[in-house]
Design a protein around this motif. Structure first.
Motif, PDB file in Angstrom:
ATOM      1  N   ALA A 217       0.859  -1.193   0.000  1.00  0.00           N
ATOM      2  CA  ALA A 217       0.000   0.000   0.000  1.00  0.00           C
ATOM      3  C   ALA A 217       0.887   1.233   0.000  1.00  0.00           C
ATOM      4  CB  ALA A 217      -0.895   0.011   1.229  1.00  0.00           C
ATOM      5  N   ARG A 218       0.488   2.196  -0.808  1.00  0.00           N
ATOM      6  CA  ARG A 218       1.194   3.477  -0.805  1.00  0.00           C
ATOM      7  C   ARG A 218       0.289   4.478  -0.104  1.00  0.00           C
ATOM      8  NH1 ARG A 218       3.648   6.270  -6.115  1.00  0.00           N
ATOM      9  NH2 ARG A 218       4.075   8.282  -5.163  1.00  0.00           N
ATOM     10  N   ILE A 219       0.839   5.178   0.863  1.00  0.00           N
ATOM     11  CA  ILE A 219       0.019   6.054   1.711  1.00  0.00           C
ATOM     12  C   ILE A 219       0.298   7.517   1.401  1.00  0.00           C
ATOM     13  CG2 ILE A 219      -0.437   6.732   4.096  1.00  0.00           C
ATOM     14  CD1 ILE A 219      -0.026   3.924   4.940  1.00  0.00           C
ATOM     15  N   ASP A 220      -0.770   8.291   1.337  1.00  0.00           N
ATOM     16  CA  ASP A 220      -0.657   9.729   1.106  1.00  0.00           C
ATOM     17  C   ASP A 220      -0.929  10.449   2.423  1.00  0.00           C
ATOM     18  OD1 ASP A 220      -0.847  12.298   0.329  1.00  0.00           O
ATOM     19  OD2 ASP A 220      -2.612  12.067  -0.942  1.00  0.00           O
ATOM     20  N   LEU A 221       0.077  11.147   2.930  1.00  0.00           N
ATOM     21  CA  LEU A 221      -0.079  11.843   4.214  1.00  0.00           C
ATOM     22  C   LEU A 221      -0.330  13.335   4.029  1.00  0.00           C
ATOM     23  CD1 LEU A 221       2.735  10.217   6.393  1.00  0.00           C
ATOM     24  CD2 LEU A 221       0.283   9.784   6.470  1.00  0.00           C
ATOM     25  N   VAL A 329      -1.050  -1.772  16.234  1.00  0.00           N
ATOM     26  CA  VAL A 329      -1.663  -0.853  15.259  1.00  0.00           C
ATOM     27  C   VAL A 329      -1.633   0.577  15.801  1.00  0.00           C
ATOM     28  CG1 VAL A 329      -3.809  -0.340  14.033  1.00  0.00           C
ATOM     29  CG2 VAL A 329      -3.065  -2.702  14.302  1.00  0.00           C
ATOM     30  N   ASP A 330      -1.730   0.722  17.125  1.00  0.00           N
ATOM     31  CA  ASP A 330      -1.679   2.075  17.704  1.00  0.00           C
ATOM     32  C   ASP A 330      -0.330   2.730  17.416  1.00  0.00           C
ATOM     33  OD1 ASP A 330      -4.146   1.730  18.642  1.00  0.00           O
ATOM     34  OD2 ASP A 330      -3.596   1.511  20.766  1.00  0.00           O
ATOM     35  N   ALA A 331       0.740   1.957  17.571  1.00  0.00           N
ATOM     36  CA  ALA A 331       2.078   2.502  17.318  1.00  0.00           C
ATOM     37  C   ALA A 331       2.197   2.922  15.849  1.00  0.00           C
ATOM     38  CB  ALA A 331       3.142   1.464  17.659  1.00  0.00           C
ATOM     39  N   LEU A 332       1.612   2.116  14.983  1.00  0.00           N
ATOM     40  CA  LEU A 332       1.639   2.447  13.539  1.00  0.00           C
ATOM     41  C   LEU A 332       0.902   3.768  13.296  1.00  0.00           C
ATOM     42  CD1 LEU A 332       2.618   1.080  10.949  1.00  0.00           C
ATOM     43  CD2 LEU A 332       0.391  -0.041  10.783  1.00  0.00           C
ATOM     44  N   GLY A 333      -0.254   3.901  13.934  1.00  0.00           N
ATOM     45  CA  GLY A 333      -1.043   5.136  13.784  1.00  0.00           C
ATOM     46  C   GLY A 333      -0.276   6.336  14.314  1.00  0.00           C
ATOM     47  N   THR A 334       0.386   6.156  15.477  1.00  0.00           N
ATOM     48  CA  THR A 334       1.168   7.267  16.052  1.00  0.00           C
ATOM     49  C   THR A 334       2.316   7.634  15.112  1.00  0.00           C
ATOM     50  OG1 THR A 334       0.654   6.393  18.234  1.00  0.00           O
ATOM     51  CG2 THR A 334       2.441   7.995  18.115  1.00  0.00           C
ATOM     52  N   ALA A 335       2.968   6.625  14.540  1.00  0.00           N
ATOM     53  CA  ALA A 335       4.081   6.907  13.621  1.00  0.00           C
ATOM     54  C   ALA A 335       3.576   7.715  12.419  1.00  0.00           C
ATOM     55  CB  ALA A 335       4.716   5.598  13.149  1.00  0.00           C
ATOM     56  N   LEU A 336       2.410   7.347  11.903  1.00  0.00           N
ATOM     57  CA  LEU A 336       1.869   8.079  10.749  1.00  0.00           C
ATOM     58  C   LEU A 336       1.562   9.525  11.129  1.00  0.00           C
ATOM     59  CD1 LEU A 336      -0.352   5.302   9.170  1.00  0.00           C
ATOM     60  CD2 LEU A 336       1.628   6.397   8.112  1.00  0.00           C
ATOM     61  N   LYS A 337       1.055   9.733  12.354  1.00  0.00           N
ATOM     62  CA  LYS A 337       0.766  11.117  12.804  1.00  0.00           C
ATOM     63  C   LYS A 337       2.072  11.914  12.914  1.00  0.00           C
ATOM     64  CE  LYS A 337      -3.544  10.467  15.247  1.00  0.00           C
ATOM     65  NZ  LYS A 337      -3.812   9.430  16.223  1.00  0.00           N
ATOM     66  N   LEU A 339       4.805  11.422  11.295  1.00  0.00           N
ATOM     67  CA  LEU A 339       5.314  11.673   9.937  1.00  0.00           C
ATOM     68  C   LEU A 339       4.507  12.775   9.248  1.00  0.00           C
ATOM     69  CD1 LEU A 339       5.950   7.973   8.861  1.00  0.00           C
ATOM     70  CD2 LEU A 339       7.702   9.748   9.090  1.00  0.00           C
ATOM     71  N   ALA A 340       3.192  12.734   9.445  1.00  0.00           N
ATOM     72  CA  ALA A 340       2.331  13.727   8.787  1.00  0.00           C
ATOM     73  C   ALA A 340       2.643  15.136   9.295  1.00  0.00           C
ATOM     74  CB  ALA A 340       0.861  13.388   9.034  1.00  0.00           C
ATOM     75  N   ALA A 341       3.143  15.225  10.545  1.00  0.00           N
ATOM     76  CA  ALA A 341       3.439  16.546  11.119  1.00  0.00           C
ATOM     77  C   ALA A 341       4.832  17.041  10.738  1.00  0.00           C
ATOM     78  CB  ALA A 341       3.322  16.467  12.643  1.00  0.00           C
ATOM     79  N   GLU A 342       5.615  16.232  10.048  1.00  0.00           N
ATOM     80  CA  GLU A 342       6.977  16.613   9.691  1.00  0.00           C
ATOM     81  C   GLU A 342       6.953  17.809   8.731  1.00  0.00           C
ATOM     82  OE1 GLU A 342      10.048  16.253  10.368  1.00  0.00           O
ATOM     83  OE2 GLU A 342      10.840  17.102   8.515  1.00  0.00           O
TER      84      GLU A 342
END
Ligand SMILES: Cc1cc2nc3c(=O)[nH]c(=O)nc-3n(C[C@H](O)[C@H](O)[C@H](O)COP(=O)(O)OP(=O)(O)OC[C@H]3O[C@@H](n4cnc5c(N)ncnc54)[C@H](O)[C@@H]3O)c2cc1C
Length: 445
Positions: A217-221, A329-337, A339-342
Motif C-alpha cells: 500500500a502506498r500512503i498519502d499523508l 496498530v496504535d504505534a503504527l497510527g502514532t508513527a503516521l501522525k 510523519l504527517a506533522a513533519e
C-alpha cells in the motif's frame, strides 16, 4: 586497483572516504583481507542500501559490481549459481524467459546477489515466500582467515544465518546458488483500490494471502487523514496478457527507463506537489482498477526513473523503515501522525505486511506491519527519527539496517535480541575485526 573516493548510500547522505578496490579476483580480495589495516575491509554491491551500510570510512571497500558472471543455470530444477555482483535484473532477464523467477525480489532490480544476502532482503510477498535467505542453497564466503568456505544451512547453520542479514560483517560473499520459483507468464494482474483510513488499509493488506500473490500500500499523508492505494498482484494467465505479447508470454518486458525530471527541493516538498505525486492513482481515478502489467513494472516502479534519488537535492534523503508486531496498530497510527506533522514533508510512504521472522540473526522481517517513509535530509529530522525509534522499540519492533542511517547502538540492542549471538559468531569468524563498516561502528555490531 585502489582509489580513494567518497562514498554514500542511496540516500546520498553523509559521504565518507575509503580506498575503493575495483576489479579484484578471489586472490586479490584475499590479499586485501590479509593486508587490512586498522579500519578494515567491506564488500560493496550496487550501493542501494540507503544509509552507511556499504561505507567504511578510512578503510577498504571492495567494489563487487564487476563480478557479473552467471556460472550455471539448471533449467530443469530451477537452480542458478552466479557471482555476487550479478544484479536481480540480470538474473531475471536470464531465468524469466525460461519459465523461472526469483522467489523474493526487493523494490529495485539493481540490487546485487551479495547485497541481497547481506540484507536478507524481503519482497511484497514475505508472508507467502519468506525472506531471500530461505531460497539461498549455498554461497562461497571469503572469511577473515583468507579462506573461501562453501556455506550452506545444513552444514554451517551458524555462519549461514549470521551472513544472511549480517550486513557484510562475516566476510565477502563471492558466489551464491539460488533456488528459483516456477512462472507461467512474465505478467501480473494488478488490482488497485483507493482506500481511506488506516484500519481499512490494514484489512486490505491482511486479505492478500494466496500463493504467488504480492501486496503493498502506498500512503498519502498530505491530507488530514490517512488515504492510500492498495496494490495487489497475482500471476497473470496467458489469456490475460495483452494480445501482442501472447505469442511469447515469458518474454521479459522491462519498461524503458526515463530521466528523472529536475525538481527543486522546495517544490517537491509543497503539499500540493505531494498530493499530486501520491494522488496519481487517486485524483479522478475509479475506486478500483485492474491492469495486467509486465512483472518489472509492478516489482520495480521506481527503477523507471533514472537516478530518482537526486530529486531530494544535495543534502540527500533518509528512508526510515520499521516493522511492528500485528497488534501494534496504535504505534503504527502514532508513527503516521508523527510523519504527517513533519514540516519537511514525507513524499513517499509504503506499507506492507510481513510474515513470520526469518532465521537470520540480524534479519529484519518479523510478523507485523512494515512502514517505509522517505524524507529529505534536514536538521529537524533527528528528533523525529529518535521519536520513531523509541516508539518502534517500545512496540517490540525494529528498524531495517539496509535503510538506516540514524539508529543508536542502544536502540539496536533493544530491537535485535539476537545481536549477542551474532557478535559471538562474528568474533569466532573474525577475531581481529577485519570486516568493518560505518554502520557497524555506529551500532556497535
Ligand atoms: C528503490 C529501492 C527499493 C528497495 N526495496 C527493498 C525491498 O523491497 N526490500 C528489501 O529488503 N530491500 C529493499 N531495498 C534495499 C536493498 O535491497 C538493500 O539495501 C540491498 O542490500 C542493496 O544491495 P546492493 O547490492 O546495492 O548492496 P550495497 O548497498 O552495496 O550493500 C548493502 C550491504 O550489503 C553488503 N554487501 C554487498 N555485497 C556484498 C558481498 N558480495 N558480500 C558481503 N556483503 C556484501 C555491504 O557490505 C552492505 O552491508 C531497496 C533499495 C532501493 C534503492
Amino acid at each position: 586497483m585502489t582509489t580513494v573516493k567518497p562514498l554514500t548510500g542511496w540516500g546520498r547522505g553523509v559521504p565518507t572516504y575509503a580506498r575503493i578496490l575495483t576489479g579484484a579476483d578471489d586472490a586479490m580480495l584475499a590479499a586485501a583481507v590479509h593486508d587490512a589495516g586498522a579500519r578494515g575491509v567491506l564488500a560493496r554491491g550496487a550501493g542501494r542500501a540507503y544509509g552507511d551500510a556499504a561505507q567504511n570510512s578510512g578503510g577498504v571497500v571492495a567494489d563487487m559490481t564487476h563480478r557479473t558472471r552467471i556460472l550455471h543455470f539448471d533449467e530443469a530444477d530451477g537452480v542458478i549459481r552466479a557471482e555476487a555482483g550479478v544484479t536481480m535484473d540480470a538474473l531475471l532477464r536470464t531465468v524469466v524467459p525460461r519459465g523461472w523467477c526469483l522467489p523474493v525480489v526487493p523494490g529495485s532490480a539493481h540490487v546485487t546477489v551479495g547485497g541481497a544476502i547481506a540484507s536478507d532482503i524481503h519482497g511484497k510477498n514475505h508472508r507467502q515466500s519468506g525472506g531471500f535467505g530461505g531460497h539461498v542453497i549455498a554461497f562461497d564466503l571469503l572469511t577473515a582467515d583468507g579462506q573461501v568456505r562453501e556455506v550452506c544451512p545444513a552444514a554451517a547453520p551458524e555462519t549461514f544465518w549470521a551472513t544472511l542479514g549480517g550486513m557484510g560483517l562475516t566476510g565477502i560473499v563471492l558466489r551464491a546458488t539460488l533456488r528459483l520459483a516456477r512462472l507461467r507468464t512474465a505478467w501480473a494482474t494488478v488490482l488497485q483500490r483507493r482506500i481511506a483510513g488506516l484500519d481499512a488499509l490494514l484489512t486490505g493488506l491482511d486479505a492478500a494471502q494466496g500463493p504467488g500473490e504480492h501486496s503493498v500500500a502506498r500512503i498519502d499523508l498530505s491530507g488530514h487523514r490517512v488515504r492510500g492505494v492498495l496494490s495487489h498482484a497475482r500471476p497473470a494467465a496467458s489469456a490475460d496478457i495483452p494480445p501482442r505479447y501472447r505469442a511469447e508470454p515469458l518474454a521479459y518486458v522491462a519498461p524503458r527507463p526515463l530521466p528523472c525530471p529536475p525538481l527543486p527541493g522546495a517544490l517537491l516538498m509543497r503539499p500540493a506537489t505531494l498530493a499530486a505525486a501520491n494522488g496519481v492513482l487517486r485524483a479522478g481515478a475509479p475506486l478500483v482498477t485492474s491492469r495486467v502489467l509486465p512483472l518489472p513494472a509492478f516489482f520495480f516502479p521506481l527503477d523507471r526513473l533514472v537516478s530518482w534519488n537526486r530529486v531530494y537535492g544535495r543534502h540527500g534523503f533518509v528512508q526510515h523503515q520499521f516493522v511492528v508486531p500485528p497488534s501494534a496498530v496504535d504505534a503504527l497510527g502514532t508513527a503516521l501522525k508523527l510523519l504527517a506533522a513533519e514540516p519537511g514533508g514525507v513524499p513517499l510512504v509504503v506499507l506492507k505486511r510481513l510474515g513470520p521472522r526469518d532465521a537470520g540473526l540480524l534479519s529484519f522481517p518479523m510478523d507485523g506491519w512494515t512502514l517505509a517513509a522517505d524524507m529529505p535530509a534536514s536538521p529537524s529530522l533527528a528528533p523525529l527519527l529518535g521519536r520513531l525509534d523509541d516508539l518502534v522499540a517500545r512496540a517490540g519492533g525494529r528498524v531495517y539496517l539496509a535503510k538506516d542511517s540514524c539508529l543508536s547502538a542502544r536502540h539496536m540492542a533493544q530491537m535485535y535480541p539476537r545481536l549477542p549471538e551474532f557478535q559471538e559468531i562474528r568474533r569466532t569468524l573474525d577475531p581481529q575485526g577485519v570486516f568493518r563498516s560505518d554502520l557497524a561502528r555506529r551500532l556497535s555490531l
